[in-house]
Design a protein around this motif. Structure first.
Motif, mmCIF file in Angstrom:
data_model
loop_
_atom_site.group_PDB
_atom_site.id
_atom_site.type_symbol
_atom_site.label_atom_id
_atom_site.label_comp_id
_atom_site.label_asym_id
_atom_site.label_seq_id
_atom_site.Cartn_x
_atom_site.Cartn_y
_atom_site.Cartn_z
ATOM 1 N N PRO A 73 27.023 -13.760 10.356
ATOM 2 C CA PRO A 73 25.817 -14.197 9.645
ATOM 3 C C PRO A 73 25.988 -15.610 9.086
ATOM 4 N N ILE A 74 24.904 -16.359 9.046
ATOM 5 C CA ILE A 74 24.912 -17.698 8.474
ATOM 6 C C ILE A 74 23.472 -18.082 8.164
ATOM 7 N N VAL A 75 23.283 -18.865 7.125
ATOM 8 C CA VAL A 75 21.966 -19.385 6.754
ATOM 9 C C VAL A 75 22.096 -20.900 6.664
ATOM 10 N N VAL A 76 21.239 -21.632 7.368
ATOM 11 C CA VAL A 76 21.316 -23.092 7.370
ATOM 12 C C VAL A 76 19.943 -23.690 7.099
ATOM 13 N N THR A 77 19.953 -24.928 6.623
ATOM 14 C CA THR A 77 18.714 -25.691 6.587
ATOM 15 C C THR A 77 18.445 -26.164 8.009
ATOM 16 N N GLY A 78 17.256 -25.913 8.504
ATOM 17 C CA GLY A 78 16.983 -26.226 9.897
ATOM 18 C C GLY A 78 15.673 -26.951 10.088
ATOM 19 N N TRP A 79 15.549 -27.582 11.222
ATOM 20 C CA TRP A 79 14.310 -28.265 11.586
ATOM 21 C C TRP A 79 14.189 -28.254 13.103
ATOM 22 N N SER A 80 12.974 -28.393 13.541
ATOM 23 C CA SER A 80 12.718 -28.504 14.976
ATOM 24 C C SER A 80 11.680 -29.615 15.175
ATOM 25 N N PRO A 81 11.846 -30.380 16.254
ATOM 26 C CA PRO A 81 12.723 -30.166 17.402
ATOM 27 C C PRO A 81 14.208 -30.337 17.041
ATOM 28 N N HIS A 82 15.044 -29.576 17.717
ATOM 29 C CA HIS A 82 16.496 -29.694 17.589
ATOM 30 C C HIS A 82 17.122 -28.963 18.761
ATOM 31 N N TRP A 83 18.237 -29.508 19.258
ATOM 32 C CA TRP A 83 18.884 -28.894 20.419
ATOM 33 C C TRP A 83 19.317 -27.467 20.154
ATOM 34 N N LYS A 84 19.561 -27.139 18.882
ATOM 35 C CA LYS A 84 20.063 -25.794 18.589
ATOM 36 C C LYS A 84 19.064 -24.713 18.988
ATOM 37 N N PHE A 85 17.762 -25.032 18.975
ATOM 38 C CA PHE A 85 16.766 -24.039 19.373
ATOM 39 C C PHE A 85 16.729 -23.853 20.880
ATOM 40 N N ALA A 86 17.176 -24.853 21.616
ATOM 41 C CA ALA A 86 17.279 -24.722 23.070
ATOM 42 C C ALA A 86 18.561 -24.009 23.478
ATOM 43 N N LYS A 87 19.579 -24.099 22.638
ATOM 44 C CA LYS A 87 20.888 -23.525 22.950
ATOM 45 C C LYS A 87 21.062 -22.101 22.421
ATOM 46 N N PHE A 88 20.508 -21.823 21.242
ATOM 47 C CA PHE A 88 20.743 -20.548 20.580
ATOM 48 C C PHE A 88 19.428 -19.821 20.325
ATOM 49 N N ASP A 89 19.532 -18.510 20.147
ATOM 50 C CA ASP A 89 18.372 -17.698 19.791
ATOM 51 C C ASP A 89 18.302 -17.646 18.265
ATOM 52 N N LEU A 90 17.413 -18.453 17.696
ATOM 53 C CA LEU A 90 17.326 -18.615 16.241
ATOM 54 C C LEU A 90 15.926 -18.276 15.761
ATOM 55 N N LYS A 91 15.795 -18.144 14.458
ATOM 56 C CA LYS A 91 14.465 -17.918 13.887
ATOM 57 C C LYS A 91 14.394 -18.535 12.491
ATOM 58 N N TYR A 92 13.195 -18.990 12.145
ATOM 59 C CA TYR A 92 12.933 -19.433 10.785
ATOM 60 C C TYR A 92 12.674 -18.216 9.916
ATOM 61 N N LEU A 93 13.178 -18.244 8.693
ATOM 62 C CA LEU A 93 12.828 -17.206 7.737
ATOM 63 C C LEU A 93 11.445 -17.499 7.168
ATOM 64 N N GLU A 94 10.646 -16.467 7.062
ATOM 65 C CA GLU A 94 9.313 -16.633 6.476
ATOM 66 C C GLU A 94 9.448 -17.162 5.053
ATOM 67 N N ASP A 95 8.478 -17.964 4.659
ATOM 68 C CA ASP A 95 8.501 -18.651 3.363
ATOM 69 C C ASP A 95 7.229 -18.299 2.591
ATOM 70 N N PRO A 96 7.178 -17.106 1.986
ATOM 71 C CA PRO A 96 5.941 -16.657 1.328
ATOM 72 C C PRO A 96 5.426 -17.610 0.254
ATOM 73 N N LYS A 97 6.300 -18.341 -0.398
ATOM 74 C CA LYS A 97 5.882 -19.248 -1.464
ATOM 75 C C LYS A 97 5.475 -20.628 -0.941
ATOM 76 N N GLY A 98 5.637 -20.849 0.345
ATOM 77 C CA GLY A 98 5.214 -22.116 0.920
ATOM 78 C C GLY A 98 6.004 -23.329 0.460
ATOM 79 N N ILE A 99 7.261 -23.132 0.123
ATOM 80 C CA ILE A 99 8.093 -24.237 -0.373
ATOM 81 C C ILE A 99 8.274 -25.318 0.693
#
Length: 298
Positions: free
Chosen positions: A94-120
């Motif tokens: 397990p790991i949690v990172v700050t992420g953005w797309s476009p980024h090569w990591k989304f082409a290389k790995f199966d990743l997902k954004y965590l939902e952000d109910p507060k809209g931060i």
């Protein structure tokens, strides 16, 4: 003897049921695993360079989400963050990172954004092109290319993957430009060739901006420009274009990530608008983690 046999049978059955109950030590992926994710990652979110908009947003998230009260944002760099993500992903940890797309990591790995109910982290962003005032008059051909430069996230990711796989940025940019002549011709339409005129592009050392700066630089070189690519941190990048020390940048993430810098320098810059739309920032985890929302980070 018979009573003792029944007792031993019941005791053994209890052990079997206990082992299969999914109490966090087995394979059950229910709420127990979700509540343990904080402990598994030592209550740390792996971040990037301090001062980046996504880091500021994450600091705000730590305050706004009650379940993140004991969490810590670890400052590093975009390169170090990606390395930590790859190491964990290969081990299925397990790991949690700050992420953005476009980024090569989304082409290389199966990743997902965590939902952000507060809209931060806000809605989707765009990456915009900013130039120094007076560039249109001084360098009309470069201005035309910069004004018409626009591509899709998938285009950018093609260049990023090449670089990640070992190609030099200029090599990857050259390969992409040669393979996408129709799109490039749309950027250069109406731009006259020059002979050795100088142009400088400032960029921040994010994978996205390394890709875009090198691609635009290659296109300008093909028009006859002598191109200088200047790598800077985000604040100095904005300042350099605003003060005329660099001619342009194709790396402004708006309206959130670089909002503070835009507030500070925006009146000294000319904004040519988005060169890429659909960019996104947030907290990212591997898809194999059984959580879907920031609120699941217990």
């Amino acid at each position: 003897m018979k009573k003792r046999f029944v007792f031993l049978f019941v005791l053994a059955l209890g052990f079997v049921l206990s082992a299969c109950s999914g109490n966090g030590n087995g394979t059950d992926k229910g709420s127990d695993e979700g509540t343990s994710v904080g402990k598994e990652v030592k209550y740390k979110i792996v971040g990037i360079e301090p001062g980046a908009g996504i880091m500021q947003a994450t600091e705000k998230a730590l305050k706004e989400y009650d379940n993140l009260a004991d969490w810590k944002l670890v400052e590093s760099s975009s390169t170090a963050m990606a390395a930590e993500l790859q190491k964990a992903y290969e081990k299925k940890e397990p790991i949690v990172v700050t992420g953005w797309s476009p980024h090569w990591k989304f082409a290389k790995f199966d990743l997902k954004y965590l939902e952000d109910p507060k809209g931060i982290y806000g809605e989707e962003e765009s990456i915009e092109t900013l130039v120094r005032k007076g560039l249109k008059e001084d360098q009309p051909s470069a201005y035309t290319v910069l004004d018409q430069f626009h591509w899709e996230p998938s285009n950018m990711e093609e260049v990023m993957v090449e670089i990640h796989d070992g190609a030099e940025p200029k090599e990857a940019a050259t390969k992409w430009v040669e393979a996408n002549k129709d799109l490039v011709s749309e950027w250069t339409k109406g731009a006259e060739e020059v002979s050795g005129e100088k142009i400088s592009l400032a960029y921040v050392a994010w994978d996205t901006e390394i890709a875009s700066a090198n691609v635009v630089g290659k296109v300008l070189e093909d028009l006859g420009y002598e191109v200088d690519l200047i790598q800077l941190d985000a604040g100095p990048m904005f300042a350099s274009v605003a003060e005329g020390d660099a001619d342009a940048m194709v790396a402004a993430w708006l309206p959130l990530t670089h909002a503070d810098y835009m507030d500070q320098y925006g009146d000294k810059l000319e904004n040519l608008g988005p060169n890429l739309e659909g960019a996104k920032t947030g907290l990212v985890v591997p898809a194999y983690m059984d959580i879907n929302s920031i609120e699941d980070l217990k």
